[in-house]
Motif scaffolding. Sequence first.
Motif, PDB file in Angstrom:
ATOM      1  N   ALA A 298       0.360  -1.386   0.233  1.00 20.66           N
ATOM      2  CA  ALA A 298       0.452   0.321   0.480  1.00 20.66           C
ATOM      3  C   ALA A 298       0.916   1.114   0.254  1.00 20.66           C
ATOM      4  N   ASP A 299       1.807   0.974   0.729  1.00 23.45           N
ATOM      5  CA  ASP A 299       2.594   2.189   0.671  1.00 23.45           C
ATOM      6  C   ASP A 299       2.963   2.823  -0.302  1.00 23.45           C
ATOM      7  N   VAL A 300       3.945   1.868  -1.222  1.00 28.70           N
ATOM      8  CA  VAL A 300       4.325   2.187  -2.378  1.00 28.70           C
ATOM      9  C   VAL A 300       3.266   2.379  -3.730  1.00 28.70           C
ATOM     10  N   ILE A 301       1.806   2.131  -3.169  1.00 31.22           N
ATOM     11  CA  ILE A 301       1.041   2.239  -4.254  1.00 31.22           C
ATOM     12  C   ILE A 301       1.124   4.258  -3.721  1.00 31.22           C
ATOM     13  N   VAL A 302       0.781   4.618  -2.974  1.00 31.63           N
ATOM     14  CA  VAL A 302       1.130   5.737  -2.181  1.00 31.63           C
ATOM     15  C   VAL A 302       2.315   6.004  -2.814  1.00 31.63           C
ATOM     16  N   ARG A 303       3.111   5.945  -3.158  1.00 25.48           N
ATOM     17  CA  ARG A 303       4.900   6.757  -3.089  1.00 25.48           C
ATOM     18  C   ARG A 303       4.558   6.743  -4.642  1.00 25.48           C
ATOM     19  N   LEU A 304       3.963   5.747  -5.706  1.00 23.34           N
ATOM     20  CA  LEU A 304       3.799   5.819  -6.951  1.00 23.34           C
ATOM     21  C   LEU A 304       2.792   7.282  -7.334  1.00 23.34           C
ATOM     22  N   ARG A 305       1.981   6.773  -6.525  1.00 21.20           N
ATOM     23  CA  ARG A 305       0.606   7.974  -7.060  1.00 21.20           C
ATOM     24  C   ARG A 305       1.352   9.879  -6.939  1.00 21.20           C
ATOM     25  N   ARG A 306       1.923   9.362  -5.720  1.00 24.52           N
ATOM     26  CA  ARG A 306       2.639  10.772  -6.074  1.00 24.52           C
ATOM     27  C   ARG A 306       3.888  11.401  -6.734  1.00 24.52           C
ATOM     28  N   ALA A 307       4.391   9.884  -7.572  1.00 20.59           N
ATOM     29  CA  ALA A 307       5.529  10.100  -8.279  1.00 20.59           C
ATOM     30  C   ALA A 307       4.923  10.429  -9.463  1.00 20.59           C
ATOM     31  N   GLN A 308       3.185  10.109 -10.137  1.00 23.80           N
ATOM     32  CA  GLN A 308       2.218  10.662 -11.110  1.00 23.80           C
ATOM     33  C   GLN A 308       2.175  11.455 -10.705  1.00 23.80           C
ATOM     34  N   GLY A 309       1.353  12.052  -9.607  1.00 23.32           N
ATOM     35  CA  GLY A 309       1.997  13.900  -9.352  1.00 23.32           C
ATOM     36  C   GLY A 309       2.524  14.446  -9.241  1.00 23.32           C
ATOM     37  N   GLN A 310       3.565  14.029  -9.659  1.00 20.13           N
ATOM     38  CA  GLN A 310       5.190  15.188  -9.585  1.00 20.13           C
ATOM     39  C   GLN A 310       5.656  15.044 -11.148  1.00 20.13           C
ATOM     40  N   ILE A 311       5.184  13.615 -11.802  1.00 24.60           N
ATOM     41  CA  ILE A 311       5.826  14.058 -13.076  1.00 24.60           C
ATOM     42  C   ILE A 311       4.730  15.004 -14.238  1.00 24.60           C
ATOM     43  N   GLY A 312       3.222  14.958 -13.773  1.00 26.21           N
ATOM     44  CA  GLY A 312       1.716  16.070 -13.780  1.00 26.21           C
ATOM     45  C   GLY A 312       2.430  17.286 -14.359  1.00 26.21           C
ATOM     46  N   GLY A 313       2.979  17.145 -12.707  1.00 21.83           N
ATOM     47  CA  GLY A 313       3.972  18.472 -12.815  1.00 21.83           C
ATOM     48  C   GLY A 313       4.094  19.208 -13.519  1.00 21.83           C
ATOM     49  N   VAL A 314       5.413  18.183 -13.799  1.00 23.26           N
ATOM     50  CA  VAL A 314       6.748  18.698 -14.472  1.00 23.26           C
ATOM     51  C   VAL A 314       6.043  19.291 -15.636  1.00 23.26           C
ATOM     52  N   ILE A 315       5.337  18.030 -16.187  1.00 27.25           N
ATOM     53  CA  ILE A 315       5.042  18.006 -18.224  1.00 27.25           C
ATOM     54  C   ILE A 315       4.214  19.817 -17.698  1.00 27.25           C
ATOM     55  N   GLN A 316       3.989  20.088 -16.998  1.00 24.08           N
ATOM     56  CA  GLN A 316       2.866  21.002 -17.072  1.00 24.08           C
ATOM     57  C   GLN A 316       3.695  22.335 -16.943  1.00 24.08           C
ATOM     58  N   MET A 317       5.185  22.405 -16.078  1.00 21.98           N
ATOM     59  CA  MET A 317       6.419  23.254 -16.037  1.00 21.98           C
ATOM     60  C   MET A 317       6.144  23.123 -17.605  1.00 21.98           C
ATOM     61  N   ILE A 318       6.708  22.719 -17.448  1.00 23.35           N
ATOM     62  CA  ILE A 318       7.454  22.670 -19.060  1.00 23.35           C
ATOM     63  C   ILE A 318       6.747  23.565 -19.743  1.00 23.35           C
ATOM     64  N   GLU A 319       5.924  23.306 -20.211  1.00 25.11           N
ATOM     65  CA  GLU A 319       4.644  23.319 -20.974  1.00 25.11           C
ATOM     66  C   GLU A 319       4.251  24.757 -21.284  1.00 25.11           C
ATOM     67  N   ASP A 320       4.097  25.139 -18.848  1.00 21.92           N
ATOM     68  CA  ASP A 320       4.068  26.662 -18.508  1.00 21.92           C
ATOM     69  C   ASP A 320       5.369  27.730 -18.945  1.00 21.92           C
ATOM     70  N   GLY A 321       6.791  27.390 -19.564  1.00 22.16           N
ATOM     71  CA  GLY A 321       7.604  27.579 -19.515  1.00 22.16           C
ATOM     72  C   GLY A 321       8.348  28.014 -18.451  1.00 22.16           C
ATOM     73  N   ARG A 322       8.051  26.838 -17.501  1.00 23.61           N
ATOM     74  CA  ARG A 322       8.231  27.726 -16.163  1.00 23.61           C
ATOM     75  C   ARG A 322      10.123  27.510 -16.356  1.00 23.61           C
TER      76      ARG A 322
END
Length: 90
Positions: free
Chosen positions: A9-33
């Motif tokens: 269960a802890d692994v799933i939590v970590r993977l969901r967090r990473a998934q959110g972080q990767i989505g955030g990175v994509i958005q940051m790139i698209e926003d020209g951060r």
Amino acid sequence: MQIATDTLADVIVRLRRAQGQIGGVIQMIEDGRDCKDIVTQLAAASRALDRAGFKIIATGLQQCILEERDGSGQAVIDREQMEKLFLALA
């Protein structure tokens, strides 16, 4: 080796967090951060993925130790596979 999903269960939590972080990175790139901010978030996602992988391996090794103690011949093969997976992440 099959690892029970309830123990991961802890692994799933970590993977969901990473998934959110990767989505955030994509958005940051698209926003020209700023490059520094993007790399910082990538590093955080990478650490989350590494921790998830090491948690899976640690759980598998623990399971192998218990199986070896109980006399399972398959445990030695499983432990060798876990060691290879650990080296793949290291």
